[in-house]
Design a protein around this motif. Sequence first.
Motif, PDB file in Angstrom:
ATOM      1  N   ARG A   1       0.826  -1.212   0.000  1.00 15.26           N
ATOM      2  CA  ARG A   1       0.000   0.000   0.000  1.00 15.26           C
ATOM      3  C   ARG A   1       0.860   1.263   0.000  1.00 15.26           C
ATOM      4  NH1 ARG A   1      -3.702  -3.041   3.198  1.00 15.26           N
ATOM      5  NH2 ARG A   1      -2.545  -2.540   5.073  1.00 15.26           N
ATOM      6  N   GLN A   2       2.076   1.186   0.522  1.00 18.36           N
ATOM      7  CA  GLN A   2       2.955   2.358   0.579  1.00 18.36           C
ATOM      8  C   GLN A   2       3.718   2.584  -0.721  1.00 18.36           C
ATOM      9  OE1 GLN A   2       5.435   1.761   3.962  1.00 18.36           O
ATOM     10  NE2 GLN A   2       3.807   2.160   5.437  1.00 18.36           N
ATOM     11  N   ASP A   3       3.705   1.627  -1.615  1.00 23.16           N
ATOM     12  CA  ASP A   3       4.425   1.743  -2.879  1.00 23.16           C
ATOM     13  C   ASP A   3       3.582   2.548  -3.871  1.00 23.16           C
ATOM     14  OD1 ASP A   3       6.017   1.496  -5.076  1.00 23.16           O
ATOM     15  OD2 ASP A   3       6.090  -0.701  -5.061  1.00 23.16           O
ATOM     16  N   ARG A   4       3.930   3.814  -4.060  1.00 24.53           N
ATOM     17  CA  ARG A   4       3.147   4.698  -4.928  1.00 24.53           C
ATOM     18  C   ARG A   4       3.265   4.316  -6.398  1.00 24.53           C
ATOM     19  NH1 ARG A   4       3.889  10.731  -2.444  1.00 24.53           N
ATOM     20  NH2 ARG A   4       3.133  10.212  -0.360  1.00 24.53           N
ATOM     21  N   ARG A   5       4.453   3.876  -6.801  1.00 26.58           N
ATOM     22  CA  ARG A   5       4.635   3.493  -8.200  1.00 26.58           C
ATOM     23  C   ARG A   5       3.775   2.277  -8.551  1.00 26.58           C
ATOM     24  NH1 ARG A   5      10.601   2.405 -10.041  1.00 26.58           N
ATOM     25  NH2 ARG A   5       9.972   0.257 -10.071  1.00 26.58           N
TER      26      ARG A   5
ATOM     27  N   ALA B   1       0.970   1.454  -7.023  1.00 25.95           N
ATOM     28  CA  ALA B   1      -0.420   1.907  -7.017  1.00 25.95           C
ATOM     29  C   ALA B   1      -0.770   2.599  -8.325  1.00 25.95           C
ATOM     30  CB  ALA B   1      -0.654   2.843  -5.835  1.00 25.95           C
ATOM     31  N   ARG B   2       0.148   3.390  -8.853  1.00 25.18           N
ATOM     32  CA  ARG B   2      -0.088   4.068 -10.128  1.00 25.18           C
ATOM     33  C   ARG B   2      -0.235   3.055 -11.255  1.00 25.18           C
ATOM     34  NH1 ARG B   2       4.697   6.451 -11.546  1.00 25.18           N
ATOM     35  NH2 ARG B   2       4.729   7.318  -9.458  1.00 25.18           N
TER      36      ARG B   2
ATOM     37  N   ARG C   1      -3.632   1.314 -11.106  1.00 25.09           N
ATOM     38  CA  ARG C   1      -4.771   2.130 -11.533  1.00 25.09           C
ATOM     39  C   ARG C   1      -4.860   2.258 -13.040  1.00 25.09           C
ATOM     40  NH1 ARG C   1      -3.376   5.512  -7.044  1.00 25.09           N
ATOM     41  NH2 ARG C   1      -2.054   6.712  -8.441  1.00 25.09           N
TER      42      ARG C   1
END
Length: 103
Positions: free
Chosen positions: A28-32, A34-35, A38
């Motif tokens: 959940r903390q990995d923004r890349r 998550a992007r 999506r």
Amino acid sequence: MESRNDPDGVTLSSQERLALWRIEAELRQDRRLARRMRRSGIRPWLPLSVATLTCASLILLVIGILTPNAAVLWCLLVLWPVTVVLAFGMLRRPIGAGGRAGW
């Protein structure tokens, strides 16, 4: 202590649930990631354009074989690499994954 909280009926020990919770928290903390999750996997126009370009390339190939017109062969020379590149781009992405496969 065993628990059956999962709707699939999978039994996890408390240590396994804790390890799974830690992994999910890190993900959940990995923004890349998550992007990438999506993003849509395959563009809706890509299969239609590949099919259209393939048909056009085949028609140009047949016309090029039947007639000695250099313009038809030049059109095929330009169109075929574009078709192949788009087809490989479409094949790289799994159809049912919805963009969740990491390639």
